[in-house]
Design a protein around this motif. Sequence first.
Motif, mmCIF file in Angstrom:
data_model
loop_
_atom_site.group_PDB
_atom_site.id
_atom_site.type_symbol
_atom_site.label_atom_id
_atom_site.label_comp_id
_atom_site.label_asym_id
_atom_site.label_seq_id
_atom_site.Cartn_x
_atom_site.Cartn_y
_atom_site.Cartn_z
ATOM 1 N N PHE A 179 0.761 -1.170 0.109
ATOM 2 C CA PHE A 179 -0.087 0.125 0.125
ATOM 3 C C PHE A 179 0.778 1.435 0.068
ATOM 4 C CE2 PHE A 179 -3.199 -3.149 1.416
ATOM 5 C CZ PHE A 179 -4.167 -2.818 0.559
ATOM 6 N N ASN A 180 2.024 1.327 0.746
ATOM 7 C CA ASN A 180 2.876 2.494 0.576
ATOM 8 C C ASN A 180 3.484 2.513 -0.588
ATOM 9 O OD1 ASN A 180 3.208 3.266 3.260
ATOM 10 N ND2 ASN A 180 4.499 1.769 4.085
ATOM 11 N N LEU A 217 1.732 1.970 -3.670
ATOM 12 C CA LEU A 217 0.587 2.571 -4.397
ATOM 13 C C LEU A 217 0.417 3.936 -3.930
ATOM 14 C CD1 LEU A 217 -1.776 -0.525 -4.007
ATOM 15 C CD2 LEU A 217 -0.789 0.162 -5.991
ATOM 16 N N LEU A 218 0.438 4.125 -2.651
ATOM 17 C CA LEU A 218 0.231 5.620 -2.435
ATOM 18 C C LEU A 218 1.560 6.438 -2.609
ATOM 19 C CD1 LEU A 218 -2.083 7.142 -0.388
ATOM 20 C CD2 LEU A 218 -2.205 4.517 -1.039
ATOM 21 N N ILE A 238 2.681 6.183 -5.596
ATOM 22 C CA ILE A 238 2.209 6.684 -7.036
ATOM 23 C C ILE A 238 1.145 7.694 -7.025
ATOM 24 C CG2 ILE A 238 1.526 5.831 -9.270
ATOM 25 C CD1 ILE A 238 2.902 3.041 -8.453
ATOM 26 N N TRP A 239 0.137 7.149 -6.115
ATOM 27 C CA TRP A 239 -0.997 8.280 -6.056
ATOM 28 C C TRP A 239 -0.610 9.615 -5.867
ATOM 29 C CZ3 TRP A 239 -6.078 5.898 -4.508
ATOM 30 C CH2 TRP A 239 -7.140 7.063 -4.398
ATOM 31 N N VAL A 294 -6.490 -4.177 -3.871
ATOM 32 C CA VAL A 294 -5.032 -3.838 -4.638
ATOM 33 C C VAL A 294 -5.301 -3.437 -6.118
ATOM 34 C CG1 VAL A 294 -2.691 -4.370 -4.887
ATOM 35 C CG2 VAL A 294 -3.795 -5.040 -2.889
ATOM 36 N N ILE A 347 -7.057 0.077 -6.607
ATOM 37 C CA ILE A 347 -6.125 1.254 -6.305
ATOM 38 C C ILE A 347 -5.101 0.978 -7.447
ATOM 39 C CG2 ILE A 347 -4.616 2.173 -4.743
ATOM 40 C CD1 ILE A 347 -6.115 0.779 -2.580
ATOM 41 N N PHE A 348 -4.347 0.158 -8.006
ATOM 42 C CA PHE A 348 -3.537 0.207 -8.699
ATOM 43 C C PHE A 348 -3.654 0.690 -10.225
ATOM 44 C CE2 PHE A 348 -1.104 -2.529 -12.034
ATOM 45 C CZ PHE A 348 0.112 -2.114 -11.770
ATOM 46 N N TYR A 404 -6.143 2.643 -10.804
ATOM 47 C CA TYR A 404 -6.295 3.943 -10.792
ATOM 48 C C TYR A 404 -5.074 4.728 -10.814
ATOM 49 C CZ TYR A 404 -8.127 8.402 -8.883
ATOM 50 O OH TYR A 404 -8.215 10.038 -8.446
ATOM 51 N N VAL A 405 -4.158 4.534 -9.878
ATOM 52 C CA VAL A 405 -3.036 5.350 -9.706
ATOM 53 C C VAL A 405 -2.061 5.258 -10.911
ATOM 54 C CG1 VAL A 405 -3.025 5.365 -7.263
ATOM 55 C CG2 VAL A 405 -1.537 3.442 -8.599
ATOM 56 N N ILE A 406 -1.997 3.864 -11.637
ATOM 57 C CA ILE A 406 -1.038 4.198 -12.973
ATOM 58 C C ILE A 406 -1.727 4.692 -13.995
ATOM 59 C CG2 ILE A 406 0.075 1.957 -12.003
ATOM 60 C CD1 ILE A 406 -1.424 0.743 -14.359
ATOM 61 N N PHE A 463 -2.387 9.007 -12.812
ATOM 62 C CA PHE A 463 -1.171 10.136 -12.218
ATOM 63 C C PHE A 463 0.114 9.705 -13.451
ATOM 64 C CE2 PHE A 463 -3.254 9.100 -8.489
ATOM 65 C CZ PHE A 463 -3.793 10.363 -8.133
ATOM 66 N N GLU A 491 -2.073 4.298 7.072
ATOM 67 C CA GLU A 491 -1.310 3.253 7.510
ATOM 68 C C GLU A 491 -1.856 2.337 8.576
ATOM 69 O OE1 GLU A 491 3.110 4.738 7.787
ATOM 70 O OE2 GLU A 491 2.116 6.288 6.819
ATOM 71 N N TRP A 505 -4.603 0.165 6.932
ATOM 72 C CA TRP A 505 -3.935 -1.205 6.215
ATOM 73 C C TRP A 505 -3.249 -2.154 6.814
ATOM 74 C CZ3 TRP A 505 -2.539 3.289 2.521
ATOM 75 C CH2 TRP A 505 -1.181 3.806 2.749
#
Lengths: 622, 336
Positions: A329-330, A332-333, A335-336, B37, B40-41, B43-45, B48, B69, B72
């Motif tokens: 998750f770190n 992913l965040l 990249i966020w 995962v 989110i994955f 979405y971000v790739i 952004f 933090e 999760w």
Amino acid sequence: MLNALTEKRTRGSMLWDYLTTVDHKKIAILYLVAGGFFFLVGGIEAMFIRIQLAKPENAFLSAQAYNEVMTMHGTTMIFLAAMPLLFALMNAVVPLQIGARDVSFPFLNALGFWLFFFGGIFLNLSWFLGGAPDAGWTSYASLSLHSKGHGIDFFVLGLQISGLGTLIAGINFLATIINMRAPGMTYMRLPLFTWTTFVASALILFAFPPLTVGLALMMLDRLFGTNFFNPELGGNTVIWEHLFWIFGHPEVYILILPAFGIFSEVIPVFARKRLFGYSSMVFAIVLIGFLGFMVWVHHMFTTGLGPIANAIFAVATMAIAIPTGIKIFNWLLTIWGGNVKYTTAMLYAVSFIPSFVLGGVTGVMLAAAAADYQFHDTYFVVAHFHYVIIGGVVFGLLAGVHFWWPKMFGKILHETMGKISFVLFFIGFHLTFFIQHFVGLMGMPRRVYTFLPGQGLETGNLISTIGAFFMAAAVILLLVNVIWTSVKGEYVGADPWHDGRTLEWTVSSPPPEYNFKQLPFVRGLDPLWIEKQAGHKSMTPAEPVDDIHMPNGSILPLIISFGLFVAAFGLLYRSDYAWGLPVIFIGLGITFITMLLRSVIDDHGYHIHKEELPNDDKGVKA
Amino acid sequence: CGKPFLSTLKPAGEVADKQYDLTVLSTLIMVVVVAVVSVIFFYVIVRFRRSRVGENTIPKQVEGNKFLEITWTVIPILLLIILVIPVVLYTLELADTSPMDKKGRKAEDALVVNVRANLYWWEFEYPDYGIITSQELIVPTDQRVYFNLKASDVKHSFWIPSVGGKLDTNTDNENKFFLTFDSKRSKEAGDMFFGKCAELCGPSHALMDFKVKTMSAKEFQGWTKEMKNYKSTAESDLAKQGEELFKEKNCLSCHAVEPNDKRAEAARTAPNLATFGERTKVAGVKEANKENVKAWLKDPDSIKPGNKMTGTYPKLSDSETNALYEYLKGLKAESK
């Protein structure tokens, strides 16, 4: 001036230079070349495996040959490819990242490499000297004592020699990271790759001794008639399983943690954003390293250690999912909210995330002891560990190689070729291994040289084989890329990706032999990024320009390792031929006399005088 | 998917059912994890990427976020707790072999089978009945069958995928566990399951298969009686000639031809051949027919590389293998 000298060198003197070097950057190249070579050897073995299993009752390999190829594929990939390639990147990058001129013990660094190299060569010579080891990379005691010929002896002796090299390398990195950090480089400012190198080295320090003990006992049993693993005479084979997995499980973390470190370097650079949750990342690494020693029995759920042991180790194993999840998750965040550029290195780093998660979740499934009785030793396990080792370690290596190639060689690998190679590799990888989860659940045990028709296993195996060819094509293209780049590529500056954040990007590509003309002063995490944001053109030096003390090169590490290589042949053939025994002593003699020479000859190294250092200071620039 | 006689995904008994349930439960939890995962994955790739954000934009440098933090860290812990409880319970439950050690245990209540794994063949001993079979395990359905497992040479692993997980046969100690064969689903699998060796044991590891025949408890009692009174006589001249050869060529010193082999375990160095004529496979892997039996007799290594029979007997002529086949084919319980 130094460059002009280098160019005049003949090929012979360049070879001599590499044989005697103690420079961490050149040792990195040695590791890269040797590890790359063994990676290709292991890859060819993998292709043989997949060709043999393309259809039922295939006769491409005989049963014995298959077992040898399968054993050597695993052993080579783990000990002779993945670890040395990681050492290549660690050597190339870690001293630069912490702002050091070299590792703590340059001589030992070279010794570590040559021990690994001769151990690996010795192991692979088994192909030409009567047959390779055939008991799997785990070499379980009852089978390996039962195995005829010298295959297992090559395994035992070769791995002891290369294991020594690994242990030395690990100790060296620990000492380096503890002692050689530049002013201001506190532990909580260490780049993540350095952190993971640190923890992986600590794991090496504690994990390799059990392996050495196991291998030594195995050697005594096979070559000197002892009975440590012979139950009829009071020995016990389960002890081997414990010794092996007490080493073997931390070993996979020794591989994966540095890969985690690489992703933690690549992602922030190409997302142009600070690593999210740095301190929790560090915490997670240390926790994973610690838990790595608490879970080895999950490889032995079916050995019959009893339900209590199995239940405890099941729970401990599942616990590892938590710090690993934190890391995912770190990333992913990180990249966020970033600004992501998809270079080849970044493509590998990004695609690692879902690939590794698939491998991680099957790891949790395998930890479920009662269910693992079904998964254990089937293709489900094969799929799982290839997902973590390729999806994690190999993706990490490929990301790292593309990312740091310009730092090591001064040229960026061709991006288009790199991306095509990535696509082939990514497709091939998932094609090969995803289906194997199901093949395993459908009843196919692992390590079988063939399977019979009519059991519903044909399609899955054929798909796997097709996928393997995609991966092979990707690797060939990568090789072409390397050659093309070294011939046609253009030289780049200190910070070729323009968004470098850590100290390795402050020195020229490749760096001068002394790395830093003046050691840099570190003002926080991502020191180069901090200076860039503050509008500075270069790092603030932490010391005045002065003479730089350098170690002399030495051929002794190679000779010390060669002595053990010779002694290993003596041990192997002692009971077959009369020359075996004297050869043991000749070999050990070479090693010990060389060690004595190293101890008695004073070698003070030399100084590069400050007048000789280039004035324009290409090095420290932001 | 997979074949009902082989696949763990077609469970056919209590043990396999529990393991299948755990597999499904853990898979479901993991699918949830992978889905979260992945969302989110992707979405971000996509969101952004530089071409969308702008070439020269410098993103905000975020250090971390306590709330996220903690989230999760805690959610995975909860998910694992959901999984870990049935795992621990089932692990303990599947290890309950107390009935086999009970004083005055009756074979009808808790059948015990001693399994001995050897380089590329399996021996099944029914100590309560004094019966020994090889390569084919006969079991009654709908009751727990208890197994004592061990190996006589190198480590193997005993696995009947559609009936339950594996347990290693060690050279150092005996392992115990139980399996249950469900009558209805056994029928669907043709009353015949495939068993496998799951631990690398040498060249022919891949070929170390065995077969499991299931029958009702009543039929099983009948079978034990049949085996106790087992008698097989060579009928034809050719078979009689084969019987002679079997003695002459010293086959008998390793292979027994009666299920009540009284020799010590260490002397039983080759598969028991009683009921050979009823078996469906030769050497566990090849169709039982004349051609394959003869091929085996001529050169066992051509079928199972590394087996222990090769080179232990004189070369056989074509007529000798014919006679031996005729004899072996006739090794059946008399009543059949």
